[in-house]
Design a protein around this motif. Structure first.
Motif, PDB file in Angstrom:
ATOM      1  N   UNK A   1       0.838  -1.205   0.000  1.00  0.00           N
ATOM      2  CA  UNK A   1       0.000   0.000   0.000  1.00  0.00           C
ATOM      3  C   UNK A   1       0.874   1.257   0.000  1.00  0.00           C
ATOM      4  N   UNK A   2       2.068   1.172   0.603  1.00  0.00           N
ATOM      5  CA  UNK A   2       2.950   2.346   0.586  1.00  0.00           C
ATOM      6  C   UNK A   2       3.417   2.671  -0.834  1.00  0.00           C
ATOM      7  N   UNK A   3       3.597   1.636  -1.641  1.00  0.00           N
ATOM      8  CA  UNK A   3       3.961   1.856  -3.048  1.00  0.00           C
ATOM      9  C   UNK A   3       2.830   2.604  -3.764  1.00  0.00           C
ATOM     10  N   UNK A   4       1.604   2.144  -3.528  1.00  0.00           N
ATOM     11  CA  UNK A   4       0.458   2.806  -4.169  1.00  0.00           C
ATOM     12  C   UNK A   4       0.376   4.264  -3.699  1.00  0.00           C
ATOM     13  N   UNK A   5       0.638   4.474  -2.399  1.00  0.00           N
ATOM     14  CA  UNK A   5       0.616   5.853  -1.885  1.00  0.00           C
ATOM     15  C   UNK A   5       1.696   6.714  -2.553  1.00  0.00           C
TER      16      UNK A   5
ATOM     17  N   UNK B   1       0.476   7.734  -5.787  1.00  0.00           N
ATOM     18  CA  UNK B   1      -0.521   8.794  -5.595  1.00  0.00           C
ATOM     19  C   UNK B   1       0.149  10.141  -5.342  1.00  0.00           C
ATOM     20  N   UNK B   2       1.206  10.121  -4.499  1.00  0.00           N
ATOM     21  CA  UNK B   2       1.913  11.372  -4.200  1.00  0.00           C
ATOM     22  C   UNK B   2       2.511  11.969  -5.473  1.00  0.00           C
TER      23      UNK B   2
ATOM     24  N   UNK C   1      -0.188  13.461  -7.475  1.00  0.00           N
ATOM     25  CA  UNK C   1      -0.648  14.736  -6.904  1.00  0.00           C
ATOM     26  C   UNK C   1       0.318  15.866  -7.230  1.00  0.00           C
TER      27      UNK C   1
ATOM     28  N   UNK D   1      -3.336  14.516  -9.271  1.00  0.00           N
ATOM     29  CA  UNK D   1      -3.787  13.329  -8.531  1.00  0.00           C
ATOM     30  C   UNK D   1      -4.403  12.247  -9.401  1.00  0.00           C
ATOM     31  N   UNK D   2      -4.283  12.383 -10.733  1.00  0.00           N
ATOM     32  CA  UNK D   2      -4.837  11.353 -11.627  1.00  0.00           C
ATOM     33  C   UNK D   2      -3.740  10.395 -12.074  1.00  0.00           C
ATOM     34  N   UNK D   3      -4.055   9.101 -12.093  1.00  0.00           N
ATOM     35  CA  UNK D   3      -3.088   8.109 -12.561  1.00  0.00           C
ATOM     36  C   UNK D   3      -3.832   6.886 -13.065  1.00  0.00           C
ATOM     37  N   UNK D   4      -3.096   6.036 -13.743  1.00  0.00           N
ATOM     38  CA  UNK D   4      -3.744   4.857 -14.336  1.00  0.00           C
ATOM     39  C   UNK D   4      -2.787   3.670 -14.302  1.00  0.00           C
TER      40      UNK D   4
ATOM     41  N   UNK E   1       0.782   4.766 -15.303  1.00  0.00           N
ATOM     42  CA  UNK E   1       0.881   5.906 -16.215  1.00  0.00           C
ATOM     43  C   UNK E   1       0.456   7.198 -15.527  1.00  0.00           C
TER      44      UNK E   1
ATOM     45  N   UNK F   1      -8.889   1.162 -15.503  1.00  0.00           N
ATOM     46  CA  UNK F   1      -7.894   1.290 -14.415  1.00  0.00           C
ATOM     47  C   UNK F   1      -7.448   2.732 -14.160  1.00  0.00           C
TER      48      UNK F   1
ATOM     49  N   UNK G   1      -7.575   6.006 -11.832  1.00  0.00           N
ATOM     50  CA  UNK G   1      -7.863   6.266 -10.424  1.00  0.00           C
ATOM     51  C   UNK G   1      -7.549   7.725 -10.088  1.00  0.00           C
TER      52      UNK G   1
ATOM     53  N   UNK H   1      -5.883   9.851  -6.755  1.00  0.00           N
ATOM     54  CA  UNK H   1      -5.057   9.536  -5.590  1.00  0.00           C
ATOM     55  C   UNK H   1      -5.918   9.459  -4.332  1.00  0.00           C
TER      56      UNK H   1
ATOM     57  N   UNK I   1      -1.468  -5.465   3.756  1.00  0.00           N
ATOM     58  CA  UNK I   1      -0.888  -4.309   3.070  1.00  0.00           C
ATOM     59  C   UNK I   1      -0.280  -4.667   1.734  1.00  0.00           C
TER      60      UNK I   1
END
Lengths: 357, 392
Positions: free
Chosen positions: A65-69, A72-73, A76, A81-84, A92, B96, B98, B100, B116
C-alpha cells in the motif's frame, strides 16, 4: 440493532468517469493520433487540438500500500492526482507538457524505470506462484524479477524489431493465460499426483475426482475407499488436485519451467496465434532461476539479431521455418516437442517442402 | 528447520534494476505480521521448491458467493501470521483510471484489516488484496462499499469484466470499451456475485484488432472493435511519414492482403480487399484512421488449457453495432448463458461445450445465423448431420 448501518451490496464497478483526468474527460472519443516521444513517453493529440502526455513506469505488480501511496503522491505533485494502471501492470501519469521532463527526472531519481512503450519488452504479465497459490509448479514474481533484471534495458532504452510480450503462468491452469505470448514461461509438473489414501475418503468426492481427469487415468480403489492412478496416462495437468486435496502433485525436483514462443494477440499483419513449445523443461533453481534467465535472454537476442523490423517473434519463425529456428537457437528438438494430446494432428506438417541449409 | 526469520534467498531478489517485490513485502512487513510471515513462508518455498499454501475453504461475505478466495498455509505453527491468508478481489473502475484520493482511501482500509500487500492488478483485472482473516471480511466489505467500491467475481460466475483504455486515450478505439465494460458489469451484478454457472465466464473488451486486453486468448467472450467502411487517409501526412520510413517496404510490403500501393506520392488502398488488421494504421496513426462505420466482432470460447487444451475465441458475430445501453449485446450474452446453463457439465467452459455439442446447437439456441466469417474454411469431412426436418 436499530443503529446498524444499512448493508450496501451489488454496487458494481465505480463510475470510471469520476477518475478521468480533465483533459481525457474533455477529449473522450476525440483522439486523432499519437506519437511516441521516447521509450516511456507518448503524446496523444485530439481533434480539438488538445494534447495529452503520458509517462509510463514499470511496477513489480506485487506492491505494498505504501507503493500505491507513493504513486498517488507523484500523481498529486505532477498531474492533479490522476493516474492509471495498464493491462500489463505499468503505471501511467498524465503531466502537462512543461512537466514531462520534471516528472521523468523525479521518477528516475526515486529509482523507477521509465519505459515500456513501443518496440521492446513491456512489463511481464504473471500469476501468483508460491506467494499465494495452492497449485503452482514454480514461483511467479521471483522468476519475473530474475528475468527482467537481465532484460530491463529493453524496457527503458534498447529497441527490438517489434514488441516482445513476455508472460508467466506458474501452472497449466494459466491464470495468466500466457498461451498467446511472444515468450511464455510456464510452470509444469512432471510426476503424477500421489494418492493420500488416509485422507482421500474424507476430503474428496470420488466420482467428481474421477470425472476431473481428462485422460481417464483415475479409477476407484474400493479396497481403500480411495482412487488409483494409471501413471502412464497422467499428463500432470493437476486438475484432479484442484478437485481433491488428497492428490498432491507438487514435487521439488519434478516441477520446473517450460518455454513457449511465437504467440501474439494482435491481429496486425496476421491473426492472433498461440505460443509453441521450444524448451520442454528447465529446473526450478531459486532465487534467480539462472537456466530460465539464460534461455529467455538467448531467445530475445537470437530474435533481435535475425528478425526484420515489425516482425513479431512468431512471424519471424514462420518466415524462416521451425527447423531453422532450432538450428539458430541451438535448442535440441525432442519427443516432447511433438504434440500428442487433443489438437495434435493440426500441428503435423503435411508437405515435403522444406528449407534446407 | 524452524522459522529463524532469515530470508537469504529473497534478500538476493532485492538487488538488480527491475523493481523488487521483496522490497515491497519488507515495506509491508514493518506494519504487518501477516506480511512478515508471508516473507518467511515464501523463503521456505524457495528452499523446498514447493508451495506451502493449501486448498481454499469457503469464505466470503454475506449474500455473495464469490469475491474472496480462502487460503490457508500448511505451516501455521511456524508462520501464524499467514495461518489464514484470504484474498479479497475489489472490482476496479473501467480502464484502471484512479484518483489519488480514492486509492489512498482504499489503502487505509487494507492496512487496517490486511497484510498491506496487493496485486495491481490480478490477471482478470481485479485489484487483489492479499492476506486477511475470515473475521475481517465483513468489516472490509462494509468499509469499501461505504466508499463506493464492490467485490469482483470468483468461482463459477461472471468474472470481473475488463477493457482496454479505449476512447479515453486511444484513437484506434472503434467502440466505447470502458463504457461497455462498466455497463455489462452493472447489468450482470447478480451473475457476478452469486455463482450459478457451470464454470467461470470471462468478458474482455478491446477497441481494435490490436486486442490490448488479450481478449482472444483470455476471455470466454471477446469483444473486439472493428469498422466496415474505408480507412481514412490524410495524404499530406503520408508524405510526411515517407521521409521517416520506407512506406513501400514497411507498410505496403507487410500488408497481409496486398491491398495497398504507394507511388512515392499518394498511398492507395483497395478497401474491398483490406481485412482491417491494423498494421498500417499502427505504423502511421497520423495519416491513417479506422473508418466511421464502427462496431465490434463478437468472439466466443477463449480459455486457458485446463482441461482439454487452451482455446482462442472464434467468431460468432462478425459485426455488431454497439451503442449504449448495449441491449443487443446483453440479449446475446443472456441467450448464450441460457444455452450453457442448460447443457454445460460441471467445470465445462462455454468454448468446450461448443466443442462437445457443435456450433449448430449454440447458433440455433441463440438465433445467430451461420455465416462464412465463422470458419477458416467450410468443413472437409463428409460426416454431416441433418436435422429430421431438413430431409424431406
Amino acid at each position: 440493532m436499530a443503529d446498524k448501518p444499512k448493508r450496501i451490496t451489488d454496487l458494481g464497478s465505480p463510475d470510471y468517469k469520476k477518475f478521468l483526468p480533465p483533459a481525457i474527460a474533455k477529449n473522450y472519443g476525440k483522439w486523432k493520433y499519437h506519437e511516441q516521444l521516447g521509450k516511456g513517453v507518448m503524446k496523444h493529440v485530439s481533434e480539438t487540438g488538445d494534447e495529452l502526455y503520458t509517462v509510463r513506469i514499470a511496477t513489480p505488480r506485487l506492491v505494498s500500500t505504501d507503493y500505491i501511496r507513493e504513486m498517488c503522491d507523484i500523481a498529486e505533485k505532477f498531474c492533479g492526482g490522476f493516474l492509471r494502471w495498464t493491462t500489463r501492470h505499468n503505471v501511467e501519469f498524465f503531466p502537462a507538457k512543461d512537466q514531462v521532463d520534471a516528472l521523468t527526472a523525479d521518477l528516475k531519481k526515486r529509482g523507477h524505470l521509465v519505459g515500456g512503450i513501443g518496440y521492446g519488452i513491456s512489463n511481464v504479465v504473471h500469476t501468483q506462484g508460491w506467494i499465494h497459490c495452492h497449485t503452482p509448479a514454480t514461483d511467479a514474481s521471483g522468476v519475473v524479477k530474475a528475468v527482467m533484471d537481465e532484460l530491463h534495458e529493453y524496457f527503458t532504452t534498447k529497441s527490438l524489431p517489434a514488441r516482445v510480450r513476455i508472460a508467466l503462468a506458474c501452472c497449466l491452469n494459466m491464470c495468466g493465460a500466457v498461451h498467446c505470448s511472444d515468450i511464455a514461461i510456464l510452470g509444469i509438473h512432471r510426476l503424477p499426483p500421489k494418492v493420500n489414501e488416509a485422507t482421500l475418503a474424507n476430503q474428496c468426492e470420488i466420482p467428481t475426482t474421477i470425472a476431473s481427469c481428462p485422460t481417464g487415468a483415475i479409477s476407484p480403489n474400493p479396497a481403500t475407499k480411495s482412487v488409483k492412478i494409471k501413471a502412464e496416462r497422467c499428463m500432470y495437468c493437476g486438475n484432479c488436485y484442484t478437485m481433491c486435496p488428497s492428490l498432491p502433485i507438487a514435487d521439488g525436483s519434478g516441477d520446473g519451467i517450460s518455454i513457449y514462443v511465437g504467440g501474439k494477440v494482435s491481429n496486425a499483419r496476421g491473426p492472433a496465434r498461440m505460443s509453441k513449445l521450444v524448451i520442454p523443461f528447465l529446473p526450478n533453481n531459486p532465487p534467480r532461476w539462472p537456466e530460465t534467465v539464460k534461455a529467455v535472454k538467448h531467445l530475445v537476442e537470437v530474435y533481435a539479431a535475425n528478425a526484420k523490423k515489425h516482425e513479431r517473434m512468431g512471424e519471424w519463425i514462420e518466415r524462416i521455418g521451425w527447423e531453422r529456428f532450432f538450428k539458430l537457437t541451438g535448442i535440441p528438438f525432442t519427443y516432447q516437442h511433438i504434440d500428442d494430446f487433443t489438437f495434435a494432428r493440426d500441428t503435423f506438417r503435411m508437405t515435403p517442402t522444406f528449407k534446407w541449409e | 528447520m524452524g522459522n529463524d526469520g532469515k530470508t537469504p534467498m529473497l534478500d538476493d531478489l532485492e538487488k538488480g534494476a527491475w523493481p523488487s517485490f521483496v522490497k515491497e513485502i519488507k515495506v509491508a512487513a514493518k506494519k504487518s505480521n501477516t506480511a512478515k510471515d508471508l516473507l518467511g513462508i515464501l523463503e521456505r518455498s524457495y528452499r523446498d521448491k514447493v508451495t506451502h499454501w493449501k486448498h481454499g475453504g469457503i469464505v466470503g461475505v454475506l449474500g455473495y458467493g464469490g469475491g474472496v478466495i480462502g487460503r490457508y498455509c500448511d505451516l501455521p505453527e511456524e508462520f501464524p501470521g499467514v495461518a489464514h491468508f484470504h484474498t479479497v478481489r475489489v472490482n476496479p473502475p473501467s480502464g484502471f483510471f484512479y484518483t489519488s484520493k480514492a486509492l489512498k482511501e482504499l489503502c487505509d482500509i487494507w492496512d487496517k484489516y490486511g497484510s498491506g500487500m496487493t496485486n495491481m492488478h490480478g490477471s482478470t483485472g481485479d485489484m487483489i488484496w492479499l492476506g486477511t482473516q475470515t473475521d475481517k471480511l465483513e468489516p472490509i466489505f462494509a468499509e469499501i462499499t461505504a466508499k463506493g467500491w464492490d467485490l469482483g467475481g470468483s468461482g463459477s460466475c461472471l468474472r470481473t469484466p475488463s477493457s482496454c483504455v479505449g476512447m479515453a486515450r486511444c484513437e484506434f478505439a472503434n467502440i466505447d470499451t470502458m463504457d461497455i465494460c462498466h455497463t455489462l458489469t452493472h447489468k450482470f451484478q447478480d451473475e457476478l456475485h452469486r455463482p450459478a454457472f457451470p464454470y467461470k465466464f470471462k468478458i474482455k473488451v478491446s477497441g481494435c484488432a490490436n486486442d490490448c486486453t488479450a481478449a482472444v486468448a483470455r476471455a470466454d467472450m471477446s469483444i473486439i472493435g472493428t469498422w466496415r467502411d474505408s480507412i481514412r487517409i490524410d495524404q499530406a501526412e503520408v508524405k510526411n511519414y515517407s521521409s521517416k520510413m520506407n512506406i513501400q517496404e514497411e507498410i505496403v510490403g507487410m500488408c497481409p492482403t496486398k491491398c495497398m500501393s504507394f507511388d512515392g506520392g499518394a498511398l492507395k488502398i483497395n478497401d474491398k480487399d483490406c481485412n482491417r488488421c491494423m498494421h498500417c494504421i499502427n505504423q502511421m496513426p497520423k495519416a491513417l484512421r479506422p473508418g466511421k462505420e464502427r462496431g465490434a466482432t463478437i468472439m466466443l470460447g477463449g480459455k486457458a488449457p485446463i482441461v482439454t487444451g487452451a482455446l482462442m475465441s472464434w467468431v460468432i458475430v462478425p459485426f455488431m453495432k454497439l451503442e449504449a445501453p448495449y441491449d443487443n449485446l446483453e440479449d446475446l450474452i443472456r441467450k448464450l448463458w441460457e444455452w450453457w446453463d442448460e447443457h454445460g457439465k460441471n467445470r465445462e467452459r462455454i468454448g468446450e461445450l461448443v466443442d462437445r455439442m457443435g456450433m449448430r446447437s449454440m447458433l440455433e439456441s441463440t438465433g445467430l445465423p451461420p455465416v462464412p466469417q465463422m470458419v477458416k474454411a467450410p468443413r472437409t469431412n463428409p460426416y454431416v448431420f441433418w436435422a429430421p426436418g431438413e430431409v424431406k
